[in-house]
Design a protein around this motif. Structure first.
Motif, PDB file in Angstrom:
ATOM      1  N   SER B   8       0.835  -1.205   0.000  1.00  0.00           N
ATOM      2  CA  SER B   8       0.000   0.000   0.000  1.00  0.00           C
ATOM      3  C   SER B   8       0.866   1.250   0.000  1.00  0.00           C
ATOM      4  CB  SER B   8      -0.927  -0.006   1.216  1.00  0.00           C
ATOM      5  OG  SER B   8      -0.174  -0.226   2.380  1.00  0.00           O
ATOM      6  N   GLU B   9       2.030   1.178   0.658  1.00  0.00           N
ATOM      7  CA  GLU B   9       2.916   2.349   0.645  1.00  0.00           C
ATOM      8  C   GLU B   9       3.394   2.626  -0.769  1.00  0.00           C
ATOM      9  OE1 GLU B   9       6.679   4.459   0.633  1.00  0.00           O
ATOM     10  OE2 GLU B   9       6.482   2.327   0.195  1.00  0.00           O
ATOM     11  N   ARG B  10       3.680   1.554  -1.526  1.00  0.00           N
ATOM     12  CA  ARG B  10       4.145   1.726  -2.908  1.00  0.00           C
ATOM     13  C   ARG B  10       3.065   2.408  -3.752  1.00  0.00           C
ATOM     14  NH1 ARG B  10       8.512   2.936  -4.251  1.00  0.00           N
ATOM     15  NH2 ARG B  10       8.705   3.391  -2.072  1.00  0.00           N
ATOM     16  N   LEU B  11       1.802   1.968  -3.573  1.00  0.00           N
ATOM     17  CA  LEU B  11       0.722   2.553  -4.367  1.00  0.00           C
ATOM     18  C   LEU B  11       0.561   4.028  -4.018  1.00  0.00           C
ATOM     19  CD1 LEU B  11      -1.945  -0.291  -4.298  1.00  0.00           C
ATOM     20  CD2 LEU B  11      -0.427   0.326  -6.145  1.00  0.00           C
ATOM     21  N   TYR B  12       0.560   4.346  -2.698  1.00  0.00           N
ATOM     22  CA  TYR B  12       0.416   5.729  -2.253  1.00  0.00           C
ATOM     23  C   TYR B  12       1.564   6.573  -2.790  1.00  0.00           C
ATOM     24  CZ  TYR B  12       0.623   9.675   0.992  1.00  0.00           C
ATOM     25  OH  TYR B  12       0.700  10.922   1.515  1.00  0.00           O
ATOM     26  N   ASN B  13       2.781   5.989  -2.718  1.00  0.00           N
ATOM     27  CA  ASN B  13       3.966   6.690  -3.182  1.00  0.00           C
ATOM     28  C   ASN B  13       3.842   7.070  -4.663  1.00  0.00           C
ATOM     29  OD1 ASN B  13       6.818   7.503  -2.840  1.00  0.00           O
ATOM     30  ND2 ASN B  13       7.147   5.894  -4.340  1.00  0.00           N
ATOM     31  N   GLY B  14       3.401   6.099  -5.476  1.00  0.00           N
ATOM     32  CA  GLY B  14       3.313   6.359  -6.911  1.00  0.00           C
ATOM     33  C   GLY B  14       2.203   7.327  -7.265  1.00  0.00           C
ATOM     34  N   ILE B  15       1.044   7.189  -6.587  1.00  0.00           N
ATOM     35  CA  ILE B  15      -0.106   7.994  -6.995  1.00  0.00           C
ATOM     36  C   ILE B  15      -0.014   9.400  -6.422  1.00  0.00           C
ATOM     37  CG2 ILE B  15      -2.623   8.164  -6.908  1.00  0.00           C
ATOM     38  CD1 ILE B  15      -2.676   5.109  -6.816  1.00  0.00           C
ATOM     39  N   ILE B  16       0.403   9.545  -5.166  1.00  0.00           N
ATOM     40  CA  ILE B  16       0.383  10.870  -4.532  1.00  0.00           C
ATOM     41  C   ILE B  16       1.780  11.404  -4.239  1.00  0.00           C
ATOM     42  CG2 ILE B  16      -0.534  12.221  -2.606  1.00  0.00           C
ATOM     43  CD1 ILE B  16      -2.941  10.841  -3.336  1.00  0.00           C
ATOM     44  N   LYS B  17       2.520  10.685  -3.434  1.00  0.00           N
ATOM     45  CA  LYS B  17       3.725  11.282  -2.861  1.00  0.00           C
ATOM     46  C   LYS B  17       4.783  11.610  -3.917  1.00  0.00           C
ATOM     47  CE  LYS B  17       7.071  10.367   0.734  1.00  0.00           C
ATOM     48  NZ  LYS B  17       7.856   9.156   0.887  1.00  0.00           N
ATOM     49  N   GLU B  18       5.019  10.679  -4.827  1.00  0.00           N
ATOM     50  CA  GLU B  18       6.004  10.960  -5.876  1.00  0.00           C
ATOM     51  C   GLU B  18       5.339  10.885  -7.242  1.00  0.00           C
ATOM     52  OE1 GLU B  18       9.504   8.558  -5.587  1.00  0.00           O
ATOM     53  OE2 GLU B  18       9.849   9.145  -3.519  1.00  0.00           O
ATOM     54  N   ASN B  19       4.153  11.453  -7.349  1.00  0.00           N
ATOM     55  CA  ASN B  19       3.434  11.407  -8.629  1.00  0.00           C
ATOM     56  C   ASN B  19       4.360  11.819  -9.774  1.00  0.00           C
ATOM     57  OD1 ASN B  19       1.855  12.592 -10.881  1.00  0.00           O
ATOM     58  ND2 ASN B  19       0.169  11.800  -9.669  1.00  0.00           N
ATOM     59  N   PRO B  20       4.493  10.938 -10.811  1.00  0.00           N
ATOM     60  CA  PRO B  20       5.503  11.207 -11.830  1.00  0.00           C
ATOM     61  C   PRO B  20       5.308  12.527 -12.573  1.00  0.00           C
ATOM     62  CG  PRO B  20       4.115   9.344 -12.432  1.00  0.00           C
ATOM     63  CD  PRO B  20       3.834   9.647 -11.011  1.00  0.00           C
ATOM     64  N   VAL B  21       4.065  12.935 -12.808  1.00  0.00           N
ATOM     65  CA  VAL B  21       3.866  14.161 -13.584  1.00  0.00           C
ATOM     66  C   VAL B  21       3.809  15.383 -12.669  1.00  0.00           C
ATOM     67  CG1 VAL B  21       2.374  15.366 -15.187  1.00  0.00           C
ATOM     68  CG2 VAL B  21       2.686  12.920 -15.410  1.00  0.00           C
ATOM     69  N   PHE B  22       2.923  15.345 -11.661  1.00  0.00           N
ATOM     70  CA  PHE B  22       2.723  16.551 -10.858  1.00  0.00           C
ATOM     71  C   PHE B  22       3.931  16.867  -9.980  1.00  0.00           C
ATOM     72  CE2 PHE B  22      -2.123  15.877 -10.964  1.00  0.00           C
ATOM     73  CZ  PHE B  22      -2.157  16.502 -12.190  1.00  0.00           C
ATOM     74  N   ILE B  23       4.500  15.844  -9.335  1.00  0.00           N
ATOM     75  CA  ILE B  23       5.597  16.116  -8.401  1.00  0.00           C
ATOM     76  C   ILE B  23       6.946  16.056  -9.108  1.00  0.00           C
ATOM     77  CG2 ILE B  23       6.665  15.425  -6.230  1.00  0.00           C
ATOM     78  CD1 ILE B  23       3.891  16.201  -5.664  1.00  0.00           C
ATOM     79  N   GLN B  24       7.152  15.003  -9.918  1.00  0.00           N
ATOM     80  CA  GLN B  24       8.490  14.824 -10.474  1.00  0.00           C
ATOM     81  C   GLN B  24       8.677  15.437 -11.844  1.00  0.00           C
ATOM     82  OE1 GLN B  24      10.499  11.056  -9.682  1.00  0.00           O
ATOM     83  NE2 GLN B  24       8.515  10.176  -9.216  1.00  0.00           N
ATOM     84  N   LEU B  25       7.587  15.844 -12.495  1.00  0.00           N
ATOM     85  CA  LEU B  25       7.667  16.431 -13.837  1.00  0.00           C
ATOM     86  C   LEU B  25       8.439  15.540 -14.815  1.00  0.00           C
ATOM     87  CD1 LEU B  25       8.299  20.147 -12.952  1.00  0.00           C
ATOM     88  CD2 LEU B  25       6.247  19.202 -13.949  1.00  0.00           C
ATOM     89  N   LEU B  26       8.093  14.265 -14.831  1.00  0.00           N
ATOM     90  CA  LEU B  26       8.729  13.335 -15.772  1.00  0.00           C
ATOM     91  C   LEU B  26       7.744  12.982 -16.884  1.00  0.00           C
ATOM     92  CD1 LEU B  26      10.475  10.824 -13.361  1.00  0.00           C
ATOM     93  CD2 LEU B  26      11.536  12.592 -14.722  1.00  0.00           C
ATOM     94  N   GLY B  27       8.296  12.473 -17.978  1.00  0.00           N
ATOM     95  CA  GLY B  27       7.439  12.008 -19.068  1.00  0.00           C
ATOM     96  C   GLY B  27       6.637  13.122 -19.714  1.00  0.00           C
ATOM     97  N   ILE B  28       7.318  14.247 -19.961  1.00  0.00           N
ATOM     98  CA  ILE B  28       6.614  15.424 -20.459  1.00  0.00           C
ATOM     99  C   ILE B  28       6.117  15.248 -21.892  1.00  0.00           C
ATOM    100  CG2 ILE B  28       6.915  17.887 -20.973  1.00  0.00           C
ATOM    101  CD1 ILE B  28       6.760  17.206 -18.051  1.00  0.00           C
ATOM    102  N   CYS B  29       6.909  14.559 -22.734  1.00  0.00           N
ATOM    103  CA  CYS B  29       6.520  14.457 -24.151  1.00  0.00           C
ATOM    104  C   CYS B  29       5.129  13.833 -24.325  1.00  0.00           C
ATOM    105  CB  CYS B  29       7.539  13.684 -24.964  1.00  0.00           C
ATOM    106  SG  CYS B  29       9.166  14.416 -24.960  1.00  0.00           S
ATOM    107  N   PRO B  30       4.879  12.607 -23.819  1.00  0.00           N
ATOM    108  CA  PRO B  30       3.539  12.060 -23.995  1.00  0.00           C
ATOM    109  C   PRO B  30       2.486  12.844 -23.225  1.00  0.00           C
ATOM    110  CG  PRO B  30       4.844  10.619 -22.614  1.00  0.00           C
ATOM    111  CD  PRO B  30       5.781  11.645 -23.168  1.00  0.00           C
ATOM    112  N   THR B  31       2.882  13.417 -22.067  1.00  0.00           N
ATOM    113  CA  THR B  31       1.915  14.183 -21.292  1.00  0.00           C
ATOM    114  C   THR B  31       1.332  15.304 -22.139  1.00  0.00           C
ATOM    115  OG1 THR B  31       3.190  13.725 -19.324  1.00  0.00           O
ATOM    116  CG2 THR B  31       1.615  15.508 -19.182  1.00  0.00           C
ATOM    117  N   LEU B  32       2.177  15.965 -22.916  1.00  0.00           N
ATOM    118  CA  LEU B  32       1.682  17.067 -23.728  1.00  0.00           C
ATOM    119  C   LEU B  32       1.007  16.568 -24.994  1.00  0.00           C
ATOM    120  CD1 LEU B  32       4.565  19.625 -23.427  1.00  0.00           C
ATOM    121  CD2 LEU B  32       2.370  19.643 -22.310  1.00  0.00           C
ATOM    122  N   ALA B  33       1.585  15.530 -25.599  1.00  0.00           N
ATOM    123  CA  ALA B  33       1.151  15.203 -26.955  1.00  0.00           C
ATOM    124  C   ALA B  33      -0.192  14.494 -27.001  1.00  0.00           C
ATOM    125  CB  ALA B  33       2.207  14.344 -27.634  1.00  0.00           C
ATOM    126  N   VAL B  34      -0.485  13.613 -26.041  1.00  0.00           N
ATOM    127  CA  VAL B  34      -1.678  12.789 -26.210  1.00  0.00           C
ATOM    128  C   VAL B  34      -2.871  13.272 -25.392  1.00  0.00           C
ATOM    129  CG1 VAL B  34      -0.269  10.786 -26.683  1.00  0.00           C
ATOM    130  CG2 VAL B  34      -1.142  11.139 -24.397  1.00  0.00           C
TER     131      VAL B  34
END
Lengths: 194, 254
Positions: B8-34
């Motif tokens: 459950s910590e892993r799920l919370y970590n991925g969805i909220i705590k270290e959210n790849p787009v909102f918190i870490q700003l990763l994966g910008i290309c597909p985020t913008l394009a699709v």
């Protein structure tokens, strides 16, 4: 259509009308990351043109003479990404050994390009668009030139606004993204040219 | 504080705590394009989730077999294989979605979130945890894409998931209603929405810091050009830092 005219149209289409950064969103990481100074952005743009040109040539040759005859077209994604990663390393070593002046200008940017999705994007697009090898290379060069144009313009704007009074939360990537949005609107003016 | 390294910590970590787009700003290309619509965002997010979870699973299972020196090429082969499988599944069963996502499905290979998780998590942790780490990160990515896609779709066409939320104005019949700001479903709108997101996150970050509860640091690989925080720095031969590049360049010209 006259084949030369067709090549010119592919080049203009790739470099300006469908700009790789501003309308296709490929390779944005380096676009936002390496655009603080015009000088560095020119180096990065040069390296991108160089790598995309070679990569689209090699990927095109591999696709036509290895993947299609053996019926392994569906492995294109795996093959292309491995080829690109290896190619960047080889180009880096080659330049370091034989053309040190070019290596000094481009070398530091080369590793950044391996994970740049523009390179893989061009290799895959050449296949989906059904380009032959010459058309693919021209498309690659056009894409690279488009990248150079966009990143140099952005770097120029960033140098100008560096000391402006920007609201605190917008500082850094915020204002860069808004600048890119405005540039993207400007490039919309080219839509329909071809 | 939740315990480290539970499912459950892993799920919370991925969805909220270290959210790849909102918190870490990763994966910008597909985020913008699709993200022209919420549905495209959902499709892209789920495709990436499948690849993330399965490649994390396999890489974690093979982590003691893969020699350290060739781990990057090995990871890339694993990720690319799963991407190819997902690509054909989408093409076969959801041809409409495949058409609108186009080249961005094969480009999941170079999405920095996936290789980043392989390098920083799956290659060091057990199979089950890595799998759920992939699921958590993937769901975090999916929710962010749905959110951004939803904002763009509502502003750009007054709809959400294709359902017309705001009745459209019609000049011909004189009906009152919403006039879509169609620029938001075009390329510039993607940059505007992401800029807005960055601004909101900066404000939230500053507030949380003032409260003494700082958010996780942004993965500074993408937007700042610094390689130090980037999980992929190993593929960069571990030596290129755009910042260092600028410093040496500045030194040369001075």
């Amino acid at each position: 259509m006259n084949p030369v005219v067709e090549l010119v149209l592919i080049f203009i289409g790739a470099s300006i009308v469908n700009n790789v950064l501003l309308s296709q969103f490929l390779g944005l990481c380096s676009f936002l990351g390496v655009s603080r100074k015009v000088e560095t952005s020119v180096g990065m743009g040069g390296a991108v043109i160089f790598v995309i040109t070679i990569a689209s040539l090699v990927a095109g040759l591999l696709y036509k003479f290895v993947l299609v005859p053996t019926g392994f077209e569906y492995l294109q994604t795996i093959v292309f990404i491995l080829v690109i990663a290896a190619l960047v390393q080889i180009v880096e070593m080659f330049l370091k050994r034989y053309i040190p002046s070019l290596y000094r200008a481009l070398g530091v940017f080369l590793p950044l390009i391996t994970t740049n999705c523009a390179v893989l994007g061009v290799a895959l697009k050449n296949v989906t668009n059904g380009y032959n090898i010459l058309q693919g290379v021209i498309y690659g060069i056009g894409t690279g030139v488009g990248y150079l144009i966009a990143i140099v313009i952005l770097a120029g704007i960033r140098e100008k606004i560096e000391h402006n009074d920007i609201p605190e939360p917008l500082k850094g990537s915020g204002i860069v993204l808004i600048t890119s949005a405005l540039m993207s609107i400007a490039f919309f003016g080219f839509a329909g040219v071809i | 504080m939740m315990k480290e390294d539970t499912i459950s910590e892993r799920l919370y970590n991925g969805i909220i705590k270290e959210n790849p787009v909102f918190i870490q700003l990763l994966g910008i290309c597909p985020t913008l394009a699709v993200t022209t619509s919420a549905f495209n965002g959902l499709g892209m997010g789920l495709s990436a989730t499948v690849v993330l979870a399965l490649s994390n699973l396999l890489i974690s299972a093979l982590r003691k077999v893969i020699p350290d020196r060739v781990r990057m090429p090995a990871f890339i082969v694993v990720v690319a294989s799963f991407v190819t499988i997902v690509q054909f599944l989408v093409q076969g069963f959801l041809p409409e979605l495949y058409k609108s996502l186009g080249i961005f499905i094969p480009l999941i290979v170079v999405n920095c979130i996936i290789l980043g998780r392989a390098e920083s998590y799956a290659s060091k942790h057990s199979v089950v945890l890595s799998f759920f780490d992939g699921i958590g990160m993937g769901l975090g990515f999916t929710l962010s894409l749905i959110f951004i896609g939803g904002v763009r779709e509502i502003l750009g066409s007054g709809a959400f998931f294709g359902f017309q939320l705001l009745p459209l104005a019609d000049k011909a019949s004189g009906t009152m209603g919403y006039t879509p700001i169609s620029i938001f479903i075009l390329a510039p709108g993607a940059f505007f929405v992401l800029a807005l997101l960055v601004v909101i996150m900066n404000v939230v970050r500053a507030k949380q810091e003032a409260k003494g509860k700082p958010l996780s640091a942004a993965g500074n690989g993408c937007l700042s050009g610094e390689c130090s925080g980037c999980a992929l720095s190993a593929t960069c031969s571990g030596k290129t830092q755009a910042v260092a590049v600028e410093a040496t360049k500045g030194g040369e010209s001075a």
